[in-house]
Design an enzyme around this catalytic site. Structure first.
Site, PDB file in Angstrom:
ATOM      1  N   GLU A  37      35.057  27.099  29.440  1.00 12.05           N
ATOM      2  CA  GLU A  37      34.348  27.642  30.601  1.00 12.05           C
ATOM      3  C   GLU A  37      35.106  27.357  31.899  1.00 12.05           C
ATOM      4  OE1 GLU A  37      32.148  29.408  33.102  1.00 12.05           O
ATOM      5  OE2 GLU A  37      31.154  29.355  31.148  1.00 12.05           O
TER       6      GLU A  37
ATOM      7  N   SER B  14      31.763  35.382  32.001  1.00 11.62           N
ATOM      8  CA  SER B  14      31.926  34.830  30.655  1.00 11.62           C
ATOM      9  C   SER B  14      31.813  35.896  29.577  1.00 11.62           C
ATOM     10  CB  SER B  14      30.874  33.743  30.410  1.00 11.62           C
ATOM     11  OG  SER B  14      31.035  32.660  31.302  1.00 11.62           O
TER      12      SER B  14
END
Length: 608
Positions: free
Chosen positions: A273, A313
């Site tokens: 991430e 994402s």
């Protein structure tokens, strides 16, 4: 006739509101506003007026119609109805204004219909909000609302106290005329074509254009055009555009080296991430933040010119697993009926007998990720609900140390060959990690500390994996889902926001060293599958990273694109048509390839 002053006064009240909201935006983002000179700041307000007039016109429709009814029904409680209507609009617009302040900080573009896809996951939204200065934002919003309620009462409400006391034909006619007159500001003038967003884009500085945008107008416009089946990125006749794209993907190498010692290795993809290159030591980032990843890179195959396809994402996952590019004004993941038609690395490996799975410590329902993973045929999905409550200690779900431990346990119990993917989350805001290495309460330091934390548990995972019996037959790809505007507060379009790490490691990796080939997330799946002698023709938006000739990368940001070539990088804002970033020495004739990519990839999205 003085009664009719209430019409322009009410209209101007909203113009003043939008000017004030723009001032708040500029002040809140003073670090970016400081790059604008005085003339450019004036232009922000001047060019923004057209959208201000337009949305003010929309707001005025209902009050003007009520005033028209008052010419027939003089006892109709127009004043009270318009007052409460206006208060509600003030409250809603103040809320949107302060929400946009932090969303722009995080995303780099003004709020549009994008946040709507996250409303299904209030927990994920709350986690994002928790890293924002909520008290400050609420204070700004409340102060704006109170100020404009007071202004409204003094500026407008008193003029509504006494309107029409008797019915007169000329009053009816004039009221109708004023209602009809609203069409001019609403459509942006009397020109043939109604106004659109490009009408307020005046500068090569993208932030200046974004500051000029009227927020509620932008949200309404994006909602109205969200389901368009027309390609907005038409630069060439479609066949010409396809030919240019084919040139980009033409294989140049006579032979492509093998990097694995077996043709049926286990494949593991670890998605990190927000691991921006700006924190990665081996990529020239800040030293000491990712010592574990740097060590893994030194011992494995490290790519130095690698870019994210997008800035979210879910878009990164689509590019990594399906080699599918980002759409600049939407995302294919929003439409499960489209994602079910995508190829995927896990689907191809499953057909070869691989056990497939995806592990994440948060909610997979976020942004339709779960639907996509199911559509592409994963055997097993693990999310935060499969972890004990004692391990759900972060607002997003489960911290990375617990997820890596679970991931390792599952790999040890899995039949080989396997394809497994894992997605970390601790380096997502609010950066509330259970480790403090860099001390500081500012957002940059907290983000830096969260990267260090995830890096440390990544290193621990790799060290333990090396002792497992499956290690020698495993290829591991470590890559970020996207970059980040921090540190440095990158504008949404600049290349440094998209520069990310890619590292290959594992016992089956037969080559190591630094690879300077330019690439993007869409290249990962075809590169791996090529090493296994598998047909990669369905991954038409990816290329083999071992083909080092004429490499490139393409990334898309909100309504624009970046093209990375050996000669440098350029980014183009599609709304204005301007090149907003250009490296010295970049051959601008190469922009035709970026434009063709933008056009053909979006057409492919429409046809899915």
């Amino acid at each position: 006739m003085k009664k009719y002053l209430v019409y322009p006064v009410y209209f101007l009240f909203w113009i003043f509101f939008f000017i004030a909201a723009r001032m708040v935006f500029l002040v809140y983002h003073h670090n970016l506003s400081g790059d604008l000179n005085f003339g450019e700041i004036l232009d922000v307000f001047y060019y923004g007026l057209r959208l201000d007039f337009s949305f003010a016109g929309y707001i005025c429709i209902i009050p003007f119609l009520l005033l028209f009814l008052n010419t027939f029904f003089t006892r109709f409680p127009v004043q009270a109805i318009i007052r409460w209507y206006s208060y509600i609009i003030i409250g809603m617009l103040c809320f949107l204004t302060v929400a946009d302040l932090e969303l722009f900080t995080a995303w780099g573009f003004r709020m549009d219909n994008t946040p709507l896809q996250y409303f299904k996951n209030p927990g994920e939204m709350a986690a994002t909000v928790s890293s924002s200065p909520v008290f400050s934002l609420l204070s700004i919003g409340l102060a704006m609302a109170l100020v404009f309620i007071v202004v409204y009462r003094k500026m407008v409400d008193k003029k509504l106290a006494t309107l029409f006391t008797q019915i007169r034909v000329w009053q009816i006619g004039l009221s109708l005329f004023l209602i009809a007159l609203l069409i001019i500001p609403i459509r942006g003038g009397v020109q043939k074509i109604p106004m659109n967003l490009s009408d307020v884009y005046f500068s090569k500085k993208l932030y200046a254009n974004q500051a000029a945008v009227n927020l509620p107008w932008n949200i309404m416009f994006s909602l109205m055009h969200a389901q368009s089946d027309k390609n907005p990125f038409v630069y060439f006749p479609i066949e010409r555009a396809k030919t240019l794209v084919d040139e980009l993907y033409a294989t140049k190498a006579d032979s492509i080296p093998s990097i694995v010692s077996t043709k049926t290795p286990n494949i593991v993809i670890i998605v990190l991430e927000s691991f921006t290159a700006k924190w990665i030591g081996y990529l020239g980032g800040a030293p000491g933040v990712t010592p574990q990843l740097d060590a893994i890179a030194a011992d494995g195959m490290a790519f130095t010119n690698f870019y994210a396809s997008g800035d979210r994402s879910e878009k990164g996952l689509m590019a990594i697993l399906s080699a599918y590019p980002n759409q600049a004004i939407t995302s294919i993941i929003k439409t499960p009926t489209k994602t079910q038609n995508l190829p995927s690395i896990n689907k191809m490996l499953s057909e070869r007998g691989y056990t497939t799975g995806f592990t994440y410590g948060g909610e997979l329902e976020f942004a339709n990720i779960k639907a996509y993973l199911l559509n592409t045929g994963f055997d097993r999905l693990v999310d935060k609900y499969e972890f004990p409550m004692a391990e759900r200690t972060t607002s997003w779900g489960v911290h990375d140390e617990f997820v890596f431990n679970r991931f390792l346990t599952d790999l040890n119990q899995m039949d080989q060959p396997f394809f497994q993917a894992m997605f970390t989350l601790s380096s997502h805001e609010p950066y509330d990690v259970p480790l403090t290495h860099f001390v500081g309460n500012d957002e940059v330091t907290q983000f830096k500390n969260s990267i260090y934390y995830t890096d440390s548990v990544l290193g621990d995972f790799i060290a333990k994996a090396k002792t497992q019996p499956w290690w020698n037959n495993t290829l591991i790809a470590i890559v970020a889902d996207h970059g980040h505007h921090l540190p440095g507060y990158d504008a949404n379009h600049v290349p440094s926001k998209f520069h990310i790490p890619l590292v290959f490691t594992g016992g089956s990796l037969s080559r190591n060293g630094v690879v300077e080939t330019i690439g993007s997330q869409t290249d990962i799946a075809p590169t791996i599958l090529y090493q296994m002698n598998m047909d990669v023709s369905q991954f038409k938006w990816g290329r083999n990273l071992m083909d080092t000739h004429e490499s490139f990368a393409f990334y898309a940001f909100n309504n624009g694109f970046g093209l990375v070539t050996p000669d440098g990088i350029a980014t183009v804002d599609n709304v204005s048509g301007n090149t907003v970033y250009l490296d010295p020495g970049f051959d601008t004739t190469q922009l035709k390839f970026g434009k063709a990519y933008m056009e053909v990839s979006y057409q492919d999205f429409l046809e899915k």
